[in-house]
Design a protein around this motif. Structure first.
Motif, mmCIF file in Angstrom:
data_model
loop_
_atom_site.group_PDB
_atom_site.id
_atom_site.type_symbol
_atom_site.label_atom_id
_atom_site.label_comp_id
_atom_site.label_asym_id
_atom_site.label_seq_id
_atom_site.Cartn_x
_atom_site.Cartn_y
_atom_site.Cartn_z
ATOM 1 N N VAL A 186 -50.246 -49.403 41.095
ATOM 2 C CA VAL A 186 -49.481 -48.212 41.479
ATOM 3 C C VAL A 186 -49.569 -47.110 40.430
ATOM 4 O O VAL A 186 -49.023 -46.023 40.626
ATOM 5 C CB VAL A 186 -47.994 -48.551 41.741
ATOM 6 N N GLY A 187 -50.275 -47.370 39.333
ATOM 7 C CA GLY A 187 -50.359 -46.393 38.243
ATOM 8 C C GLY A 187 -50.788 -44.991 38.662
ATOM 9 O O GLY A 187 -50.151 -44.003 38.264
ATOM 10 N N PRO A 188 -51.869 -44.833 39.459
ATOM 11 C CA PRO A 188 -52.279 -43.482 39.870
ATOM 12 C C PRO A 188 -51.202 -42.745 40.660
ATOM 13 O O PRO A 188 -51.021 -41.540 40.511
ATOM 14 C CB PRO A 188 -53.525 -43.743 40.735
ATOM 15 N N ASP A 189 -50.469 -43.468 41.520
ATOM 16 C CA ASP A 189 -49.413 -42.830 42.307
ATOM 17 C C ASP A 189 -48.245 -42.395 41.426
ATOM 18 O O ASP A 189 -47.629 -41.355 41.661
ATOM 19 C CB ASP A 189 -48.911 -43.784 43.394
ATOM 20 N N VAL A 190 -47.926 -43.198 40.406
ATOM 21 C CA VAL A 190 -46.854 -42.833 39.475
ATOM 22 C C VAL A 190 -47.244 -41.576 38.706
ATOM 23 O O VAL A 190 -46.437 -40.669 38.515
ATOM 24 C CB VAL A 190 -46.564 -43.994 38.502
ATOM 25 N N GLY B 26 -43.274 -43.237 47.255
ATOM 26 C CA GLY B 26 -44.570 -43.663 47.785
ATOM 27 C C GLY B 26 -45.377 -44.468 46.783
ATOM 28 O O GLY B 26 -46.377 -45.092 47.149
ATOM 29 N N ALA B 27 -44.951 -44.450 45.514
ATOM 30 C CA ALA B 27 -45.666 -45.179 44.462
ATOM 31 C C ALA B 27 -45.093 -46.581 44.323
ATOM 32 O O ALA B 27 -44.723 -47.019 43.231
ATOM 33 C CB ALA B 27 -45.566 -44.415 43.143
ATOM 34 N N THR B 28 -45.010 -47.279 45.441
ATOM 35 C CA THR B 28 -44.433 -48.628 45.440
ATOM 36 C C THR B 28 -45.284 -49.554 46.304
ATOM 37 O O THR B 28 -46.125 -49.112 47.086
ATOM 38 C CB THR B 28 -42.996 -48.625 45.997
ATOM 39 N N LEU B 29 -45.039 -50.837 46.131
ATOM 40 C CA LEU B 29 -45.666 -51.857 46.971
ATOM 41 C C LEU B 29 -44.584 -52.504 47.832
ATOM 42 O O LEU B 29 -43.482 -52.763 47.361
ATOM 43 C CB LEU B 29 -46.337 -52.914 46.100
ATOM 44 N N ASN B 30 -44.920 -52.753 49.083
ATOM 45 C CA ASN B 30 -43.945 -53.313 50.010
ATOM 46 C C ASN B 30 -43.935 -54.835 49.919
ATOM 47 O O ASN B 30 -44.759 -55.516 50.519
ATOM 48 C CB ASN B 30 -44.256 -52.865 51.448
ATOM 49 N N ASN B 31 -43.005 -55.357 49.121
ATOM 50 C CA ASN B 31 -42.769 -56.789 49.003
ATOM 51 C C ASN B 31 -44.045 -57.601 48.756
ATOM 52 O O ASN B 31 -44.389 -58.496 49.549
ATOM 53 C CB ASN B 31 -42.063 -57.311 50.261
ATOM 54 N N PRO B 32 -44.757 -57.318 47.667
ATOM 55 C CA PRO B 32 -45.924 -58.154 47.367
ATOM 56 C C PRO B 32 -45.491 -59.579 47.036
ATOM 57 O O PRO B 32 -44.497 -59.792 46.335
ATOM 58 C CB PRO B 32 -46.538 -57.466 46.143
ATOM 59 N N HIS B 33 -46.216 -60.558 47.535
ATOM 60 C CA HIS B 33 -45.864 -61.959 47.306
ATOM 61 C C HIS B 33 -46.574 -62.497 46.059
ATOM 62 O O HIS B 33 -47.720 -62.148 45.786
ATOM 63 C CB HIS B 33 -46.239 -62.813 48.517
ATOM 64 N N ILE B 34 -45.868 -63.335 45.339
ATOM 65 C CA ILE B 34 -46.475 -64.064 44.229
ATOM 66 C C ILE B 34 -47.042 -65.348 44.822
ATOM 67 O O ILE B 34 -46.293 -66.160 45.382
ATOM 68 C CB ILE B 34 -45.440 -64.392 43.145
ATOM 69 N N PRO B 35 -48.350 -65.577 44.735
ATOM 70 C CA PRO B 35 -48.938 -66.766 45.381
ATOM 71 C C PRO B 35 -48.404 -68.068 44.783
ATOM 72 O O PRO B 35 -48.106 -68.144 43.587
ATOM 73 C CB PRO B 35 -50.440 -66.608 45.080
#
Length: 224
Positions: free
Chosen positions: A105-109, A186-195
């Motif tokens: 998400v670095g570029p969006d931040v 918009g600089a976020t991830l929607n609930n990424p899962h930890i495998p």
């Protein structure tokens, strides 16, 4: 948090003999462990066959919060009610996964920060006109429900009789904060899962959970 998630979290708190502050809000630390006089913050998560869910809008605030957090992952039976075993994740264990998501998400931040820096006095004037005194209503039009009543009061830097208001410079600050808030959403991830494959490389706790967790935390603190 769903009722089932809440039940699982309480079960883990009891099993590991953790502490929870009174009046804890959802955004606060899940629980704490006191080891040799040191208070250690914990994030509590339950695992399923799909991995471990995190948060709906994972972004910069979470990365900052998680830098020094310890983690407990509870693995449950198929009914989701019985805790089978757990995994302990130290800050070092979690750092690669957190760093990977932060980099994504670095570029969006950076885009959000660049847009915020572009807000100027002209931005306020174009929207509200050039004034020496801006009202609370005008400030709320910019900030919406992002601020509490106390925050509006705290930010006011002018007064006209009993009415508090805001200077042009202060309104620029408000608009920049709002701009960053809107852009960073918009600089976020929607609930990424930890495998599951990721957490299964961490220390597994099956017996004497409270004692074993304290041993693991002591070992980490001694080596860090």
């Amino acid at each position: 948090m769903s009722v089932q998630d809440d039940q699982r979290e309480n079960q883990m708190i009891d099993r590991f003999n953790l502490e929870v502050p009174e009046n804890r809000r959802r955004s606060d630390i899940d629980a704490y462990l006191t080891v040799d006089g040191q208070t250690v913050p914990f994030e509590l998560k339950s695992a399923t066959s799909k991995g471990v869910s995190t948060v709906r809008d994972l972004g910069p605030n979470h990365f900052a919060k998680w830098k020094n957090i310890h983690w407990l992952f509870g693995v449950y039976d198929r009914t989701g009610t019985r805790l089978l075993h757990s995994y302990y994740g130290s800050p070092d264990d979690m750092a690669p996964w957190i760093t990977e998501k932060e980099r994504y998400v670095g570029p969006d931040v950076e885009l959000a920060e660049h847009a915020m820096r572009g807000v100027s006095a002209d931005s306020v004037i174009n929207l509200l006109g050039e004034k020496e005194f801006y009202t609370k209503e005008e400030a709320k039009w910019i900030m919406k429900n992002q601020w509490t009543a106390a925050r509006y009061l705290e930010a006011a830097d002018l007064s006209a009789g009993k009415e508090l208001g805001y200077s042009l410079d202060r309104m620029v600050e408000l608009m920049r904060e709002r701009c960053y808030y809107v852009m960073s959403r918009g600089a976020t991830l929607n609930n990424p899962h930890i495998p599951l494959s990721y957490i299964q490389n961490m220390p597994k706790i099956t017996t004497e959970p409270a004692i074993e967790l304290r041993r693991l935390v002591r070992d980490y603190l001694a080596s860090s």
